[in-house]
Design an enzyme around this catalytic site. Structure first.
Site, mmCIF file in Angstrom:
data_model
loop_
_atom_site.group_PDB
_atom_site.id
_atom_site.type_symbol
_atom_site.label_atom_id
_atom_site.label_comp_id
_atom_site.label_asym_id
_atom_site.label_seq_id
_atom_site.Cartn_x
_atom_site.Cartn_y
_atom_site.Cartn_z
ATOM 1 N N ASN A 208 34.864 49.954 47.621
ATOM 2 C CA ASN A 208 35.892 49.032 48.104
ATOM 3 C C ASN A 208 36.892 49.723 49.030
ATOM 4 O OD1 ASN A 208 35.248 46.524 46.885
ATOM 5 N ND2 ASN A 208 35.916 47.316 44.911
ATOM 6 N N TYR B 141 39.457 36.360 43.451
ATOM 7 C CA TYR B 141 40.414 37.012 44.351
ATOM 8 C C TYR B 141 41.240 36.017 45.157
ATOM 9 C CZ TYR B 141 38.022 41.311 43.164
ATOM 10 O OH TYR B 141 37.497 42.364 42.457
#
Length: 419
Positions: free
Chosen positions: A144, A241
């Site tokens: 990420n 998210y």
């Protein structure tokens, strides 16, 4: 076939090893090498990996090394799962933005930018070594922020595809709710990494999303931690998210009242390392499910198999890859997360229906931020950091961007060669 895992000392690696062992018919690995500078952790996890392979009767050889170049030699695929700065840096990413009134999170907002700035230069150095030591190898990026890191790799001409476990997690959840095998469930998953919506859920070609929302809307809303009324209004299932965008202020208030996720993960990792030290342990422990990244191994095996020519013609997987006109309102070199046909030539996004303005506007905004974030990661400079923060929809105010730029640099100076 040789697979190299960079970041092989991660406590999450046994999940990946378990997937390689169980799914060996799909991906017949002859050698798996774990690469990590953390020698003590690598020894523990490497030994456990060997026991897992032995328990499941996998004939492949597992080795480990701190020497990146030696580990990469002759690899057919390289999986990236590293965390520059470890959980300590993650803990900072999740805390100092809160002091400024903004979400503290490791993949989005100011914390996500900090992680990108630390990570992109390291990943590009690894990729250059891949180019020299195993030039035909595919790079599968699970590091990420996946969208920005994958865009960095592709912009520098590397053979790379980004991978996230959000889509496969939804597929498994929907299959369970519907009482069908996961292979029968096909998602119309669209957006950017950690900014996606499920627009359709097809079982044997029929979209059953309206039925899912009607019958299981409460459970799905609880899972993504957003109101049921929002899911009904949108007519889609947003990824978890999206709550950082749709409920920003409420999330900030919530995060200020509890320990960071990094602190929770660090505590879990300490327990996992104690378990891994048991020479009788030969399977991934149940505690690992609390570490995050569910079903990553299945997604990684499927993607790697397709890239190395082991899949079937027309393999469709949800990956991070170049836009190339798929979403016409984005640049061709933007990296999107969508269903794609994957084979030994790479990933080619499938044609998609137009994206409604309610979703397209946010996608365009975050894509612009990601472009500026990559510029900051590649070239450095406080002005570029400030511009990226100002462009981010979770920040977007001069005072916030100004303060966050200084905080980001102060907390990450040791990882920023230009600071």
């Amino acid at each position: 076939m040789k697979i190299a895992v960079v970041g092989g000392g991660s406590t999450y690696t046994p999940e990946l090893i378990d997937g390689f062992a169980r799914l060996r018919d799909a991906l017949p690995v002859a050698e798996l090498v774990l690469i990590d500078p953390a020698a003590e952790r690598l020894e523990l996890i490497g030994a456990l990996a060997r026991r897992i392979f032995a328990r499941q009767g996998h004939p492949g050889r597992i080795t480990w090394t701190a020497d990146l170049d030696a580990g990469l030699d002759g690899a057919d695929a390289v999986l990236l799962q590293l965390r520059v700065g470890g959980q300590a840096a993650r803990n900072q990413d999740e805390t100092w933005p809160l002091e400024c009134g903004c979400v503290g999170q490791e993949t989005t907002g100011a914390g996500g930018l900090a992680k990108a700035l630390r990570t992109v230069p390291v990943v590009l150095d690894i990729a250059e070594r891949v180019r020299r030591r195993c030039p035909d190898a595919w790079i599968v990026d699970f590091t990420n922020p996946v969208g920005i890191v994958t865009r960095a790799l592709l912009s520098h001409g590397h053979k790379a595809v980004g991978l996230c476990n959000v889509a496969i997690g939804f597929q498994r959840k929907f299959a369970k709710l519907l009482g069908v095998a996961p292979e029968r469930v096909e998602l119309e998953h669209i957006g950017l990494n950690h900014l996606t919506w499920e627009r359709a859920v097809r079982v044997d070609g029929t979209d059953v999303l309206p039925t899912l929302l009607a019958r299981h809307g409460d459970a799905l809303a609880d899972d993504v931690r957003m109101p049921r009324a929002l899911l009904d209004h949108l007519g889609v299932v947003p990824s978890y998210y999206l709550r950082y965008y749709y409920q920003h202020d409420a999330v900030v208030k919530e995060l200020r009242t509890k320990p960071s996720r990094a602190a929770e993960v660090a505590a879990i990792e300490r327990q996992l390392l104690d378990l891994y030290a048991d020479p009788h342990l030969a399977e991934k422990p149940e505690l690992l499910s609390r570490r995050g990244g569910a079903y990553y191994s299945e997604a990684a095996v499927a993607l790697t198999s397709s890239l190395l020519g082991g899949g079937t013609a027309g393999d469709v997987q949800i990956v991070n890859t170049l836009n190339h006109g798929t979403l016409p309102f984005l640049p061709d070199d933007a990296v999107i997360e969508v269903p794609a046909a994957v084979d030994s030539r790479g990933a080619s996004p499938l044609p998609l229906r137009p994206l409604a303005p309610l979703f397209a506007g946010l996608v365009a905004n975050v894509t612009a931020y990601e472009h500026l974030a990559l510029e900051a990661a590649l070239k450095g400079g406080r002005d570029r950091v400030f511009s990226a923060l100002l462009a981010h929809p979770l920040i977007g105010q001069i005072d916030y961007a100004d303060r966050l730029a200084d905080e980001l640099i102060a907390h990450n100076r040791e990882h920023l060669t230009w600071a």
